[in-house]
Scaffold this motif. Structure first.
Motif, PDB file in Angstrom:
ATOM      1  N   SER A 133      -9.529  24.926 -24.844  1.00 37.19           N
ATOM      2  CA  SER A 133      -9.203  26.307 -25.175  1.00 37.19           C
ATOM      3  C   SER A 133      -7.724  26.368 -25.518  1.00 37.19           C
ATOM      4  O   SER A 133      -7.041  25.338 -25.527  1.00 37.19           O
ATOM      5  CB  SER A 133      -9.532  27.241 -23.996  1.00 37.19           C
ATOM      6  OG  SER A 133      -8.679  26.960 -22.898  1.00 37.19           O
ATOM      7  N   GLU A 134      -7.231  27.550 -25.807  1.00 40.01           N
ATOM      8  CA  GLU A 134      -5.819  27.697 -26.142  1.00 40.01           C
ATOM      9  C   GLU A 134      -4.919  27.296 -24.981  1.00 40.01           C
ATOM     10  O   GLU A 134      -3.762  26.945 -25.188  1.00 40.01           O
ATOM     11  CB  GLU A 134      -5.523  29.143 -26.546  1.00 40.01           C
ATOM     12  CG  GLU A 134      -6.092  29.534 -27.890  1.00 40.01           C
ATOM     13  CD  GLU A 134      -5.526  28.674 -29.023  1.00 40.01           C
ATOM     14  OE1 GLU A 134      -4.308  28.379 -28.988  1.00 40.01           O
ATOM     15  OE2 GLU A 134      -6.302  28.286 -29.914  1.00 40.01           O
ATOM     16  N   SER A 135      -5.437  27.335 -23.773  1.00 38.37           N
ATOM     17  CA  SER A 135      -4.614  27.056 -22.598  1.00 38.37           C
ATOM     18  C   SER A 135      -4.994  25.764 -21.874  1.00 38.37           C
ATOM     19  O   SER A 135      -4.355  25.422 -20.885  1.00 38.37           O
ATOM     20  CB  SER A 135      -4.710  28.225 -21.607  1.00 38.37           C
ATOM     21  OG  SER A 135      -6.050  28.422 -21.191  1.00 38.37           O
ATOM     22  N   TRP A 136      -6.002  25.031 -22.354  1.00 38.31           N
ATOM     23  CA  TRP A 136      -6.467  23.861 -21.603  1.00 38.31           C
ATOM     24  C   TRP A 136      -6.726  22.706 -22.559  1.00 38.31           C
ATOM     25  O   TRP A 136      -7.472  22.830 -23.515  1.00 38.31           O
ATOM     26  CB  TRP A 136      -7.748  24.211 -20.839  1.00 38.31           C
ATOM     27  CG  TRP A 136      -8.311  23.104 -20.011  1.00 38.31           C
ATOM     28  CD1 TRP A 136      -7.676  21.972 -19.591  1.00 38.31           C
ATOM     29  CD2 TRP A 136      -9.646  23.014 -19.503  1.00 38.31           C
ATOM     30  NE1 TRP A 136      -8.520  21.185 -18.847  1.00 38.31           N
ATOM     31  CE2 TRP A 136      -9.731  21.805 -18.771  1.00 38.31           C
ATOM     32  CE3 TRP A 136     -10.766  23.853 -19.585  1.00 38.31           C
ATOM     33  CZ2 TRP A 136     -10.902  21.412 -18.150  1.00 38.31           C
ATOM     34  CZ3 TRP A 136     -11.933  23.451 -18.959  1.00 38.31           C
ATOM     35  CH2 TRP A 136     -11.996  22.253 -18.234  1.00 38.31           C
ATOM     36  N   ASN A 175      -6.624  13.233 -17.837  1.00 32.83           N
ATOM     37  CA  ASN A 175      -5.405  14.040 -17.791  1.00 32.83           C
ATOM     38  C   ASN A 175      -5.737  15.457 -18.233  1.00 32.83           C
ATOM     39  O   ASN A 175      -6.273  15.662 -19.331  1.00 32.83           O
ATOM     40  CB  ASN A 175      -4.375  13.415 -18.738  1.00 32.83           C
ATOM     41  CG  ASN A 175      -2.964  13.861 -18.446  1.00 32.83           C
ATOM     42  OD1 ASN A 175      -2.758  14.982 -17.996  1.00 32.83           O
ATOM     43  ND2 ASN A 175      -2.014  12.993 -18.700  1.00 32.83           N
ATOM     44  N   ASN A 176      -5.433  16.443 -17.405  1.00 34.82           N
ATOM     45  CA  ASN A 176      -5.661  17.855 -17.722  1.00 34.82           C
ATOM     46  C   ASN A 176      -4.327  18.572 -17.850  1.00 34.82           C
ATOM     47  O   ASN A 176      -3.480  18.478 -16.950  1.00 34.82           O
ATOM     48  CB  ASN A 176      -6.479  18.539 -16.626  1.00 34.82           C
ATOM     49  CG  ASN A 176      -7.912  18.071 -16.593  1.00 34.82           C
ATOM     50  OD1 ASN A 176      -8.773  18.661 -17.220  1.00 34.82           O
ATOM     51  ND2 ASN A 176      -8.166  17.000 -15.848  1.00 34.82           N
ATOM     52  N   GLN A 177      -4.132  19.286 -18.956  1.00 31.35           N
ATOM     53  CA  GLN A 177      -2.952  20.118 -19.141  1.00 31.35           C
ATOM     54  C   GLN A 177      -3.397  21.565 -19.308  1.00 31.35           C
ATOM     55  O   GLN A 177      -4.216  21.873 -20.183  1.00 31.35           O
ATOM     56  CB  GLN A 177      -2.166  19.688 -20.382  1.00 31.35           C
ATOM     57  CG  GLN A 177      -1.423  18.375 -20.213  1.00 31.35           C
ATOM     58  CD  GLN A 177      -0.656  17.997 -21.463  1.00 31.35           C
ATOM     59  OE1 GLN A 177      -0.809  16.916 -22.001  1.00 31.35           O
ATOM     60  NE2 GLN A 177       0.171  18.904 -21.933  1.00 31.35           N
ATOM     61  N   VAL A 178      -2.871  22.452 -18.466  1.00 33.21           N
ATOM     62  CA  VAL A 178      -3.261  23.851 -18.469  1.00 33.21           C
ATOM     63  C   VAL A 178      -2.005  24.714 -18.589  1.00 33.21           C
ATOM     64  O   VAL A 178      -1.068  24.571 -17.802  1.00 33.21           O
ATOM     65  CB  VAL A 178      -4.028  24.228 -17.187  1.00 33.21           C
ATOM     66  CG1 VAL A 178      -4.398  25.702 -17.202  1.00 33.21           C
ATOM     67  CG2 VAL A 178      -5.265  23.362 -17.030  1.00 33.21           C
ATOM     68  N   LYS A 179      -1.989  25.600 -19.590  1.00 33.84           N
ATOM     69  CA  LYS A 179      -0.896  26.550 -19.734  1.00 33.84           C
ATOM     70  C   LYS A 179      -1.126  27.724 -18.793  1.00 33.84           C
ATOM     71  O   LYS A 179      -2.235  28.238 -18.688  1.00 33.84           O
ATOM     72  CB  LYS A 179      -0.804  27.038 -21.174  1.00 33.84           C
ATOM     73  CG  LYS A 179      -0.431  25.944 -22.164  1.00 33.84           C
ATOM     74  CD  LYS A 179      -0.341  26.485 -23.592  1.00 33.84           C
ATOM     75  CE  LYS A 179       0.038  25.379 -24.563  1.00 33.84           C
ATOM     76  NZ  LYS A 179       0.110  25.865 -25.965  1.00 33.84           N
ATOM     77  N   THR A 180      -0.062  28.135 -18.125  1.00 28.72           N
ATOM     78  CA  THR A 180      -0.164  29.198 -17.135  1.00 28.72           C
ATOM     79  C   THR A 180       0.671  30.403 -17.574  1.00 28.72           C
ATOM     80  O   THR A 180       1.146  30.466 -18.714  1.00 28.72           O
ATOM     81  CB  THR A 180       0.301  28.697 -15.759  1.00 28.72           C
ATOM     82  OG1 THR A 180       1.688  28.315 -15.836  1.00 28.72           O
ATOM     83  CG2 THR A 180      -0.517  27.485 -15.318  1.00 28.72           C
ATOM     84  N   PHE A 181       0.875  31.327 -16.686  1.00 23.12           N
ATOM     85  CA  PHE A 181       1.602  32.562 -16.993  1.00 23.12           C
ATOM     86  C   PHE A 181       3.071  32.258 -17.284  1.00 23.12           C
ATOM     87  O   PHE A 181       3.640  31.281 -16.803  1.00 23.12           O
ATOM     88  CB  PHE A 181       1.480  33.540 -15.821  1.00 23.12           C
ATOM     89  CG  PHE A 181       2.015  33.009 -14.530  1.00 23.12           C
ATOM     90  CD1 PHE A 181       3.329  33.256 -14.141  1.00 23.12           C
ATOM     91  CD2 PHE A 181       1.218  32.231 -13.692  1.00 23.12           C
ATOM     92  CE1 PHE A 181       3.833  32.767 -12.954  1.00 23.12           C
ATOM     93  CE2 PHE A 181       1.716  31.736 -12.499  1.00 23.12           C
ATOM     94  CZ  PHE A 181       3.034  32.012 -12.127  1.00 23.12           C
ATOM     95  N   ARG A 182       3.666  33.121 -18.107  1.00 26.63           N
ATOM     96  CA  ARG A 182       5.095  33.083 -18.440  1.00 26.63           C
ATOM     97  C   ARG A 182       5.526  31.736 -19.017  1.00 26.63           C
ATOM     98  O   ARG A 182       6.627  31.257 -18.773  1.00 26.63           O
ATOM     99  CB  ARG A 182       5.943  33.416 -17.215  1.00 26.63           C
ATOM    100  CG  ARG A 182       5.736  34.834 -16.692  1.00 26.63           C
ATOM    101  CD  ARG A 182       6.633  35.127 -15.518  1.00 26.63           C
ATOM    102  NE  ARG A 182       6.429  36.494 -15.033  1.00 26.63           N
ATOM    103  CZ  ARG A 182       7.068  37.005 -13.974  1.00 26.63           C
ATOM    104  NH1 ARG A 182       7.932  36.251 -13.313  1.00 26.63           N
ATOM    105  NH2 ARG A 182       6.816  38.250 -13.595  1.00 26.63           N
ATOM    106  N   GLY A 183       4.654  31.129 -19.816  1.00 19.60           N
ATOM    107  CA  GLY A 183       5.018  29.896 -20.515  1.00 19.60           C
ATOM    108  C   GLY A 183       4.987  28.644 -19.668  1.00 19.60           C
ATOM    109  O   GLY A 183       5.434  27.579 -20.114  1.00 19.60           O
ATOM    110  N   GLY A 184       4.457  28.736 -18.462  1.00 18.17           N
ATOM    111  CA  GLY A 184       4.396  27.561 -17.611  1.00 18.17           C
ATOM    112  C   GLY A 184       3.261  26.630 -18.004  1.00 18.17           C
ATOM    113  O   GLY A 184       2.375  26.972 -18.786  1.00 18.17           O
TER     114      GLY A 184
END
Length: 831
Positions: A693-696, A739-748
């Motif tokens: 997804s856009e964040s994962w 390896n999992n990369q997840v975008k979080t709140f406030r650009g984290g």
């Protein structure tokens, strides 16, 4: 002089092949000129590309340049996108092409136009249309093919991982970051492996460097991952690269700031390591270090002008650490079981400085001067008990302090001449690299045999001077590469001892040695690029002369050694494009790995006198033949790559364990380097990445292979001659990384990685399975001018190395529970 307009598209590496050019009429000169000057950027070019297309427009009758001829670019549907005017010499350059189909329209008043169909793929980024001749006659067709200058674009033979796209260990070392890369493994000695083999050649910006050492990667442990932009993994290197590294090549690409003026960043991270223990220490007053503090300030500056780009990077690492924590349980045929522990309790300061400049000299030359100074000093302390398991009695107590300085220094001069055509260049490079080790051991013993003290002092150097000349030239449908390299390497060692009462230090070792190697190499590489396939074939020739001067008073090796050998290293790669998203590859290459200073050293190391480490001056290089068939499928947001490979290894060298029958006072095992015969690794590797997804985003790799080790009969020389045999073995094993990369709140962004290495056979035994769970996170702060980074490696402290050794007259369980569990938090601010 020519006029050019910027183009367009994505940031992928590209390649271009022209299908057919058909002559015909195009819009009037006025309309064409208007399109060139006033055409707005098309919405479909939202991303910027990197491909460059060049050529020269001539009158076909007399080869006169057609000054200010018009060159227009259209997409596959015929929509005008952008264009340029040729210069007074008829030359033009179009920049920014991304993968896709284009039509290049070339026109000049009084001549018929030429339409060129162009296909841009994902392999190369520089192309040469050559001389484009406009005719005065009609109804003619002409075949034109574009050049491609290949950097080693992303494909199934090359994978590129950007370190700056996520928080992956960005407060840690480069070795920490590499541990999380799909298909890469790192052991407790800092050795990097690909597809189950440690024989990997590590390059810095495409060349060997002091940071890696020659034959060792431990220097990367002190390099901040924050200064690295990307890491290339090349499984089938071409002949233009050195023949070293039978498992492949890893190229580390440092960041280069492009904007003009002064910029940079300042960082500080603190951490703690080994906050849990995998196994309780054996009883001593000191034990092994835990809760080890770390303090890491860093700074990076870039200053760019129109013609000069300069950089400076510095980092200091001050820490307590536990680089080794070796437990050994030895069981002998007479029933004795002896337990021991060697904890390397370290207090360390490590300095790294890297600086350089790229200077444009005229319009076609670039002089690059760079240097690295990497120095660390540490003090190690250990208390080593030897306990008889049947009675829990401490039969021997060995304790020592080591004072050691190690370092690398490198200076590099690189002169690049660029010809008129993009991708056509000549490059000269000269380097000097010096690695050194200055170690002094102050040894103490309390045992039933003696109470005494000894001292050893070793100074070892590894000096390397490579001189290379490389030439690349685009062709009508590919390119040629050719070059030569001269390299000399010399390894002087001095060794002094102060023996105490009933000293354990061997007599008759001598006080110095010197190893020298000269390599004369030449290579040729040819690349053919077509719309549906690409083909690469090359060959590298190397003549190597070696001499090892052993001191005359050394009683363990009868004579000095000298030999020479000539080797041919071919490489072949064929890639067939089934479609825009699918391609298959077949490849073959031959590689070599030469022993380094630690493998050749004739002087023993007494940190553990009952597991005595020593090299072998008669060690020979190991050779490999690698065959591979692969498939790659890509889609929006991801790819999957699968390879079936076989690696045939001859004369592999590594440490073996053997009883020392000459020592009647202690139960001593020698850990000797030797050529242990032949082996074959046959496996399947799958590497994939997908944007869920856009964040994962998820990436990972699986490497499953069969390891066949042949039986061996040989003779050991130290400390006495004795026969040695190695049984054959076969095992199925593998590695797994996700390896999992997840975008979080406030650009984290949060990253969670899991690494698993299955158990596997090794010469003389088996290595047990191990795993690591790593967590990292980053958050922008100070309105985006800085970032806060947290990393935690080996959360459950399961990444230590354990080996079961079966020798002649003994078995042993070797466990190295070194410091792999480290937490760091850091702040890096940019300016």
């Amino acid at each position: 002089m020519f006029l050019e307009m910027p183009g367009f598209l994505s940031d992928e590496r590209c390649d271009c092949h022209v299908m057919r050019a058909v002559r015909g009429r195009i819009p009037s000169r006025a309309l064409a000129l208007a399109l060139v000057v006033f055409l707005p950027t098309s919405p479909c070019f939202a991303q910027e590309g990197t491909a460059i297309l060049a050529g020269r427009i001539l009158d076909d009758t007399d080869a006169t340049p057609l000054s200010f001829a018009t060159v227009l670019v259209e997409n596959a549907s015929g929509e005008p996108l952008s264009g340029v005017l040729a210069g007074s010499d008829g030359r033009f350059v179009i920049r920014g092409l991304a993968p896709g189909s284009y039509k290049i329209e070339v026109s000049f008043p009084g001549f018929y136009a030429l339409g060129v169909a162009v296909l841009v793929s994902e392999l190369n980024e520089s192309y040469d249309l050559g001389d484009v001749r406009l005719l005065r006659e009609v109804n003619l067709e002409q075949e034109i093919t574009v050049t491609a200058e290949d950097i080693r674009g992303v494909g199934i033979q090359t994978e590129v991982f950007r370190i700056d796209e996520g928080p992956t260990q960005s407060t840690g070392s480069l070795l920490d970051a590499m541990r999380n890369l799909p298909g890469v493994t790192v052991d407790q000695e800092g050795r990097v492996s690909l597809r189950g083999s440690y024989q990997v050649s590590i390059l810095i910006n495409g060349r060997q460097s002091s940071l890696t050492g020659f034959g060792s990667q431990r220097g990367l442990d002190g390099v901040s991952a924050a200064n690295v932009e990307a890491i290339e993994i090349i499984h089938n290197p071409s002949a233009s690269l050195d023949a070293a590294g039978m498992a492949g090549v890893i190229n580390i690409i440092f960041k280069q700031e492009q904007r003009k003026g002064l910029s940079g960043d300042v960082g500080l991270s603190v951490g703690m390591g080994q906050f849990s223990k995998r196994r309780s220490d054996l009883p001593t007053e000191m034990g092994s270090y835990s809760n080890n503090p770390k303090f890491i300030p860093s700074v990076s500056f870039n200053y760019n002008t129109e013609h000069v780009r300069s950089f400076f990077q510095a980092e200091i690492l001050a820490q307590d650490a536990l680089p080794n924590n070796e437990f050994t349980t030895r069981s002998y045929e007479d029933g004795r079981v002896i337990e021991s522990q060697v904890p390397e309790n370290r207090e360390q300061i490590h300095y790294i400085v890297r600086a350089g400049s790229d200077i444009e000299v005229g319009n076609s030359n670039t002089l690059s001067v760079s240097g690295i100074y990497d120095f660390e000093t540490h003090t190690d302390r250990a208390q080593v008990p030897y306990i008889l398991a049947s009675t829990s009695e401490r039969r021997r107590f060995w304790f020592w302090k080591e004072e050691e300085d190690t370092g690398f220094a490198n200076i590099s001069f690189d002169l690049k001449h660029e010809f008129v055509t993009p991708g056509h260049d000549l490059r000269f490079n000269l380097q000097y690299t010096r690695g050194w080790e200055d170690e002094a051991y102050f040894l103490n013993e309390e045992s039933l045999v003696r109470i005494g003290m000894d001292m050893t002092h070793l100074i070892a150097e590894e000096n390397t001077v490579p001189l290379s000349l490389d030439y690349k030239r685009p062709l009508s449908s590919g390119r040629i590469e050719l070059g030569t390299k001269l390299q000399t390497r010399w390894l002087p060692i001095s060794y002094t001892v102060d023996r105490g009462v009933q000293s354990v230090i061997h007599e008759g070792l001598g006080e110095s040695s010197n190893w020298e190697e000269d390599i004369y190499a030449a290579y040729f590489n040819w690349v053919q690029v077509k719309a549906s396939y690409s083909f690469e074939a090359g060959v590298r020739f190397e003549q190597t002369n070696v001499a090892y001067t052993i001191p005359e008073d050394n009683i363990y090796y009868e004579t000095s050694d000298a030999y020479d050998y000539f080797e041919v290293f071919p490489n072949v790669k064929f890639t067939y494009r089934l479609s825009e998203q699918n391609q298959v590859i077949s490849a073959y290459n031959r590689r070599i790995d030469r022993p380094g200073e630690p493998e050749l050293r004739i002087f023993p190391k007494f940190d553990d006198p009952e597991l005595l480490k020593v090299g072998n001056p008669y060690l020979r290089p190991q050779l490999s033949n690698v065959f591979e068939i692969g498939y790659r499928r890509s889609w929006d947001g991801g790819f999957v790559s699968m390879s079936v490979y076989q690696r045939q290894i001859s004369d592999a060298f590594q440490r073996i364990f053997a009883i020392d029958p000459s020592n009647l006072r202690y139960a001593v095992l020698n850990r000797l380097f030797d050529n242990v015969g032949n082996s074959i690794q046959t496996g399947v590797q799958v590497v994939s990445e997908h944007k869920v997804s856009e964040s994962w985003r998820v990436s990972g790799s699986v490497n499953w292979f069969t390891n066949d080790i042949n039986a061996l009969e040989t003779e050991l020389l130290f400390p006495i001659r004795r026969p040695f045999s190695l049984a054959a073995s076969r095992d199925d094993t593998g590695d797994f990384i996700i390896n999992n990369q997840v975008k979080t709140f406030r650009g984290g962004e949060v990253q969670l990685s899991y690494i698993y290495y299955a158990g596997r056979n090794i010469p003389q035994g088996r290595e047990r399975a191990r795993s690591s769970l790593d967590l990292s996170a980053t958050w922008p702060v100070m309105s985006g001018r800085a970032e806060l980074v947290f990393t935690l490696s080996d959360l459950f402290n399961k990444f230590g190395v354990q080996r079961e050794v079966v020798g002649q007259g003994f078995t042993a369980l070797y466990q190295n529970f070194l410091e792999t569990q480290v937490a760091r938090i850091g702040l890096r601010t940019r300016f």
